[in-house]
Design a protein around this motif. Structure first.
Motif, PDB file in Angstrom:
ATOM      1  N   ALA A 151      31.953  24.984 -58.887  1.00 28.06           N
ATOM      2  CA  ALA A 151      31.013  25.570 -59.841  1.00 28.06           C
ATOM      3  C   ALA A 151      30.634  24.587 -60.938  1.00 28.06           C
ATOM      4  O   ALA A 151      29.480  24.522 -61.371  1.00 28.06           O
ATOM      5  CB  ALA A 151      31.629  26.831 -60.455  1.00 28.06           C
ATOM      6  N   ARG A 152      31.592  23.817 -61.393  1.00 25.94           N
ATOM      7  CA  ARG A 152      31.380  22.929 -62.539  1.00 25.94           C
ATOM      8  C   ARG A 152      30.833  21.567 -62.133  1.00 25.94           C
ATOM      9  O   ARG A 152      30.030  20.968 -62.853  1.00 25.94           O
ATOM     10  CB  ARG A 152      32.703  22.757 -63.289  1.00 25.94           C
ATOM     11  N   ASP A 153      31.287  21.064 -60.967  1.00 25.59           N
ATOM     12  CA  ASP A 153      31.038  19.650 -60.652  1.00 25.59           C
ATOM     13  C   ASP A 153      30.864  19.440 -59.153  1.00 25.59           C
ATOM     14  O   ASP A 153      31.281  18.426 -58.614  1.00 25.59           O
ATOM     15  CB  ASP A 153      32.243  18.838 -61.161  1.00 25.59           C
ATOM     16  N   GLY A 154      30.291  20.428 -58.475  1.00 25.05           N
ATOM     17  CA  GLY A 154      30.260  20.418 -57.022  1.00 25.05           C
ATOM     18  C   GLY A 154      29.589  19.207 -56.405  1.00 25.05           C
ATOM     19  O   GLY A 154      30.106  18.604 -55.467  1.00 25.05           O
ATOM     20  N   ALA A 155      28.413  18.833 -56.904  1.00 24.51           N
ATOM     21  CA  ALA A 155      27.685  17.713 -56.313  1.00 24.51           C
ATOM     22  C   ALA A 155      28.473  16.416 -56.417  1.00 24.51           C
ATOM     23  O   ALA A 155      28.578  15.650 -55.457  1.00 24.51           O
ATOM     24  CB  ALA A 155      26.326  17.571 -56.990  1.00 24.51           C
ATOM     25  N   ALA A 156      29.069  16.151 -57.577  1.00 22.32           N
ATOM     26  CA  ALA A 156      29.865  14.939 -57.757  1.00 22.32           C
ATOM     27  C   ALA A 156      31.125  14.974 -56.899  1.00 22.32           C
ATOM     28  O   ALA A 156      31.543  13.939 -56.359  1.00 22.32           O
ATOM     29  CB  ALA A 156      30.233  14.772 -59.228  1.00 22.32           C
ATOM     30  N   ALA A 157      31.724  16.153 -56.750  1.00 24.80           N
ATOM     31  CA  ALA A 157      32.946  16.263 -55.948  1.00 24.80           C
ATOM     32  C   ALA A 157      32.682  15.935 -54.487  1.00 24.80           C
ATOM     33  O   ALA A 157      33.585  15.456 -53.780  1.00 24.80           O
ATOM     34  CB  ALA A 157      33.526  17.673 -56.071  1.00 24.80           C
ATOM     35  N   LEU A 158      31.464  16.166 -54.006  1.00 28.35           N
ATOM     36  CA  LEU A 158      31.127  15.949 -52.600  1.00 28.35           C
ATOM     37  C   LEU A 158      30.442  14.600 -52.354  1.00 28.35           C
ATOM     38  O   LEU A 158      30.104  14.283 -51.216  1.00 28.35           O
ATOM     39  CB  LEU A 158      30.225  17.080 -52.114  1.00 28.35           C
ATOM     40  N   GLN A 159      30.285  13.798 -53.399  1.00 28.76           N
ATOM     41  CA  GLN A 159      29.605  12.508 -53.309  1.00 28.76           C
ATOM     42  C   GLN A 159      30.633  11.383 -53.128  1.00 28.76           C
ATOM     43  O   GLN A 159      31.837  11.574 -53.308  1.00 28.76           O
ATOM     44  CB  GLN A 159      28.793  12.289 -54.602  1.00 28.76           C
ATOM     45  N   TYR A 160      30.153  10.192 -52.745  1.00 29.87           N
ATOM     46  CA  TYR A 160      31.007   9.004 -52.806  1.00 29.87           C
ATOM     47  C   TYR A 160      31.548   8.840 -54.225  1.00 29.87           C
ATOM     48  O   TYR A 160      30.938   9.306 -55.195  1.00 29.87           O
ATOM     49  CB  TYR A 160      30.214   7.743 -52.428  1.00 29.87           C
ATOM     50  N   ALA A 161      32.678   8.128 -54.337  1.00 27.55           N
ATOM     51  CA  ALA A 161      33.342   8.035 -55.640  1.00 27.55           C
ATOM     52  C   ALA A 161      33.906   6.640 -55.849  1.00 27.55           C
ATOM     53  O   ALA A 161      33.851   5.779 -54.961  1.00 27.55           O
ATOM     54  CB  ALA A 161      34.457   9.075 -55.728  1.00 27.55           C
TER      55      ALA A 161
END
Length: 380
Positions: A45-55
């Motif tokens: 809910a808070r950070d979904g797109a970043a959590a599923l992206q390269y890091a």
């Protein structure tokens, strides 16, 4: 590379009715499923797109900060490298520190997974003798080598060691840290079990005594869940950049979603509340195994230790007996274990075997140890 003896034995334990005292798996009863369900909803809910992206290859910054904060010596987050399980940490250390024919020192016996991680780099692995207090310093000096043949590092598990369950004493730790500093020998300290003490915490980590001379490896597998595949390395500045480069070449980064999950779960002191429940369960199961051994092994000249924590104990069969020969007889009685020879780099003791008590119930432990004693009597 060779197959894992343990994983081959685990195939046996999948048969119906087999009581497995073999695997090094944490108890699934300890997995905080509801905490992860809540954390997953919050992260998405808070950070979904970043959590599923390269890091970033170094790892999720808040998780690195959390690791640095809970270790019992001064650690900067910049020293923490998040890995895909502690097994990857061993692989990265091997790639950075080992060349073909390099001398590498290990305990007698040692963790099979480390021997597997080191093997592709083609080292000469040399065992250092030990006793129930840990590595013997005089033998360490004798095995060091000199010049181009000087040992690259000593790999050591000081807390509730896999496979033996033994813990290195405070005095032996101090002596080992001092000797390693004098010899300019890197210590690779692997500590997946250190939080799983029953009554008294183990002594301070080796790395706390000489942070610049040690590489420290930790894991979330035994205190949260192994399916997350998250571990970490704490390394001095001289080693960190090369470990990071090896990590980038290996898998770019560990799963960012999983890292955010763990950071979310542990941010409010969850581990301080959760880990004591694991300790209590494992203490109970260890006590059940020790009681069963005391009862069932009478008159058999079998020896075993009494761990102060962790997941394993170490058993030695009578003179002339082989754990490998015992295994099929035990399996025929519906109980499995791991023969100890797999945990030796050289000069294996065929009479040894490893027992794990954490995935079986108290009732299964009693039944399994009775069956093991019957198999030993049959082999004798």
């Amino acid at each position: 590379m060779n197959p894992s003896v343990i994983r081959e034995i685990l195939k046996i334990t999948e048969r119906p009715g087999i009581i497995s005292l073999a695997g090094g798996l944490p108890s699934a009863r300890t997995f905080p499923v509801s905490a992860f369900a809540a954390a997953s909803a919050a992260v998405l809910a808070r950070d979904g797109a970043a959590a599923l992206q390269y890091a970033a290859s170094e790892g999720f910054a808040p998780l690195r900060e959390a690791v640095a904060a809970f270790l019992p010596w001064k650690v900067a987050p910049e020293q923490v490298l998040i890995t895909t399980g502690s097994q990857q940490a061993l692989d990265l250390v091997a790639k950075v520190l080992i060349d073909t024919d390099s001398r590498v020192l290990v305990e007698t016996p040692t963790y099979l997974g480390a021997l597997q991680a080191f093997a592709p780099m083609e080292p000469r692995v040399v065992s250092v003798a030990g006793d129930d207090q840990g590595v013997l310093i005089d033998d360490l000096r004798a095995r060091m080598g000199t010049g181009a043949d000087k040992a690259r590092f000593l790999y050591v598990l000081p807390n509730f060691q896999n496979p033996t369950g033994r813990t290195m004493s405070a005095a032996r730790r101090a002596a080992l840290v001092a000797a390693a500093a004098e010899l300019r020998l890197v210590l690779v300290e692997d500590n997946p079990y250190g939080d799983l003490w029953y009554d008294t915490p183990p002594p301070a980590p080796l790395t706390a005594g000489n942070p610049e001379g040690c590489i420290y490896i930790g894991s979330f597998s035994k205190v949260l869940a192994p399916g997350l595949r998250l571990g970490y390395i704490v390394a001095p500045a001289a080693a960190y950049p090369k470990l990071l480069q090896a990590k980038q070449a290996s898998d770019l980064h560990s799963p960012g979603y999983n890292q955010r999950l763990v950071a979310e779960v542990i941010r409010d002191g969850f581990l301080e509340r959760h880990v004591p429940t694991i300790r209590a369960l494992y203490k109970q199961q260890c006590a059940a195994m020790l009681a069963a051994l005391d009862e069932q092994m009478k008159g058999l000249s079998v020896q075993w230790n009494r761990p102060d924590g962790g997941m394993f104990l170490w058993l030695r069969l009578p003179e002339g007996m082989s754990a490998q020969a015992l295994l099929p007889k035990a399996v025929a009685r519906n109980v499995a274990f791991v023969p100890g020879a797999a945990f030796y780099a050289d000069n294996a003791d065929p009479r040894t075997l490893r027992l794990s008590f954490v995935t079986s119930t108290v009732e299964q432990i009693a039944t399994g140890i009775a069956a093991l004693a019957g198999a030993i009597r049959e082999l004798a």
